[in-house]
Design an enzyme around this catalytic site. Structure first.
Site, PDB file in Angstrom:
ATOM      1  N   GLU A 185       0.845  -1.209   0.000  1.00 38.46           N
ATOM      2  CA  GLU A 185       0.000   0.000   0.000  1.00 38.46           C
ATOM      3  C   GLU A 185       0.870   1.244   0.000  1.00 38.46           C
ATOM      4  O   GLU A 185       1.538   1.553   0.982  1.00 38.46           O
ATOM      5  CB  GLU A 185      -0.912  -0.002   1.231  1.00 38.46           C
ATOM      6  CG  GLU A 185      -1.806   1.223   1.343  1.00 38.46           C
ATOM      7  CD  GLU A 185      -2.751   1.342   0.164  1.00 38.46           C
ATOM      8  OE1 GLU A 185      -2.577   2.311  -0.625  1.00 38.46           O
ATOM      9  OE2 GLU A 185      -3.644   0.470   0.017  1.00 38.46           O
ATOM     10  N   GLU A 223      -0.286   7.100   1.601  1.00 40.79           N
ATOM     11  CA  GLU A 223       0.080   7.369   2.989  1.00 40.79           C
ATOM     12  C   GLU A 223      -1.083   7.928   3.804  1.00 40.79           C
ATOM     13  O   GLU A 223      -2.025   8.505   3.271  1.00 40.79           O
ATOM     14  CB  GLU A 223       1.233   8.382   3.059  1.00 40.79           C
ATOM     15  CG  GLU A 223       2.521   7.907   2.436  1.00 40.79           C
ATOM     16  CD  GLU A 223       2.736   8.491   1.059  1.00 40.79           C
ATOM     17  OE1 GLU A 223       3.864   8.396   0.571  1.00 40.79           O
ATOM     18  OE2 GLU A 223       1.770   9.041   0.481  1.00 40.79           O
ATOM     19  N   GLU A 236       8.494   3.013   6.759  1.00 45.66           N
ATOM     20  CA  GLU A 236       7.284   3.372   6.011  1.00 45.66           C
ATOM     21  C   GLU A 236       7.089   4.885   6.061  1.00 45.66           C
ATOM     22  O   GLU A 236       6.317   5.390   6.858  1.00 45.66           O
ATOM     23  CB  GLU A 236       6.038   2.659   6.563  1.00 45.66           C
ATOM     24  CG  GLU A 236       5.870   1.210   6.122  1.00 45.66           C
ATOM     25  CD  GLU A 236       6.655   0.237   6.998  1.00 45.66           C
ATOM     26  OE1 GLU A 236       6.729  -0.935   6.629  1.00 45.66           O
ATOM     27  OE2 GLU A 236       7.184   0.660   8.039  1.00 45.66           O
ATOM     28  N   SER A 285      12.711   6.449  -0.523  1.00 47.77           N
ATOM     29  CA  SER A 285      12.199   7.541   0.297  1.00 47.77           C
ATOM     30  C   SER A 285      13.264   8.610   0.445  1.00 47.77           C
ATOM     31  O   SER A 285      14.462   8.306   0.474  1.00 47.77           O
ATOM     32  CB  SER A 285      11.801   7.053   1.692  1.00 47.77           C
ATOM     33  OG  SER A 285      10.639   6.251   1.653  1.00 47.77           O
ATOM     34  N   GLU A 327       6.261  -0.844  -8.117  1.00 44.92           N
ATOM     35  CA  GLU A 327       5.839  -2.104  -8.732  1.00 44.92           C
ATOM     36  C   GLU A 327       4.697  -1.917  -9.723  1.00 44.92           C
ATOM     37  O   GLU A 327       3.747  -1.180  -9.476  1.00 44.92           O
ATOM     38  CB  GLU A 327       5.411  -3.118  -7.655  1.00 44.92           C
ATOM     39  CG  GLU A 327       6.534  -3.554  -6.738  1.00 44.92           C
ATOM     40  CD  GLU A 327       6.638  -2.741  -5.471  1.00 44.92           C
ATOM     41  OE1 GLU A 327       7.048  -3.297  -4.435  1.00 44.92           O
ATOM     42  OE2 GLU A 327       6.298  -1.534  -5.502  1.00 44.92           O
TER      43      GLU A 327
END
Length: 343
Positions: A7, A10, A63, A238, A255
């Site tokens: 996922e 954010e 993340e 990131s 992806e």
């Protein structure tokens, strides 16, 4: 990790505090790293890289990102993290530092894999209820809103805000500051491959991240910024940028089938930095998304979003929709969606 893929969209939480003079103290920057780790453990992520300057500290997370100012903290996380569970430990640590929360803002798009999200992120209704129950009662000016678009459901924008009365006045002291949150999907496949690490790459995430920053052109978006970057294995990227008191951040899930990239920054109308429209044109050229949204939070009126619309249309993005809503202590949020002519 969702069964279908990672996922990328954010969740973003911004908390403002009062009670410590940022001109003479460091406020939240006094938090011990162990306290930060405790907060992130509740969210289910970790720090992978960090940098700081005289104004704030920036952390790249497993993340997404964390930014810590003397009286403000911003946490942005992707995947199946439980971002809102950071609020109780943050409030507890802030109280020990003599700080009291005075406003909260929570924003996100729709998830690509919503069924994979744990509570309280199972729905916006659940998130709003959790915020209502968790935030202290003196944040009495509250609003939850879903801002729609003409694009697929990922591009619905969700906003929850809460503030105390005094904050309504405080926000007007800096009316020209704006925050821009950009979400991009269906990235150009050739450009997206640049965010995959070469087979057999033995470099650290920090070294590989610096290589990606150069290879992809991200380093040219704001050449004057101090960049803290990280490349994940086998793919993903990131970065946090520091430009004085302003931050920027980029996160990439490359992806095929669920490719996603985000860009966020804070700016000021009339400052001597590059026009935000020109900055976003550079961002788009790095990723060439087929679909994107731009959310602008500002007290400065419509000038910023018109600038953004005009700039993006010159590089082949059509503005499909926009909606405006007003929020306590935040001013206006303008939510725009764009598609390329190939969609």
């Amino acid at each position: 990790m969702a069964l279908s893929g990672f996922e990328g969209f954010e969740k973003r939480l911004e908390l403002q505090f009062s009670g410590d003079d940022p001109a003479i103290g460091i406020g939240l920057r006094r938090l011990h790293f162990s306290s930060i780790e405790e907060v992130l453990a509740a969210v289910q992520c970790t720090v992978v890289s960090a940098v700081g300057n005289q104004y704030f500290d920036a952390y790249v997370l497993s993340e997404s990102s964390l930014f810590v100012y003397p009286t403000k903290i911003i946490i942005k996380t992707c995947g199946t993290t439980q971002l809102l569970k950071s609020i109780p430990p943050l409030l507890s640590h802030a109280h020990l530092l003599g700080l009291k929360i005075c406003s909260c803002r929570y924003t996100r798009g729709n998830f690509i894999f919503p069924k994979a999200q744990p509570f309280p992120h199972t729905s916006f209704r659940d998130e709003a209820f959790y915020l209502e129950e968790t935030l202290p009662s003196h944040l009495c000016y509250r609003k939850a809103s879903v801002m729609p678009s003409k694009l697929p459901l990922q591009y619905t924008w969700h906003v929850f805000s809460a503030s105390e009365e005094d904050q309504l006045v405080m926000e007007q002291k800096n009316p020209d500051v704006f925050t821009i949150e950009v979400c991009m999907t269906e990235l150009d496949r050739v450009l997206g491959r640049k965010f995959f690490r070469p087979t057999g790459d033995s470099n650290s995430g920090d070294v590989a991240g610096k290589e990606m920053t150069v290879l992809t052109g991200i380093g040219g978006i704001n050449p004057g910024a101090l960049i803290c970057d990280f490349a994940f294995d086998p793919c993903g990227y990131s970065m946090n940028g520091m430009d004085g008191a302003h931050y920027s951040t980029i996160h990439v899930t490359p992806e095929d089938g669920y490719s996603y990239a985000s860009f966020e920054c804070v700016g000021s109308i009339g400052d001597d930095r590059e026009d935000i429209g020109e900055t976003l044109k550079k961002v788009v050229k790095v990723f060439r998304p087929a679909k994107m949204s731009v959310s602008i939070t500002t007290c400065a009126g419509i000038e910023v979003w018109i600038n953004v619309k005009n700039a993006l249309e010159t590089i082949g993005l059509n503005c499909r929709s926009y909606v405006v809503d007003e929020f306590p202590a935040m001013g206006s949020i303008v939510f725009q969606t764009f598609t390329t002519r190939r969609t």
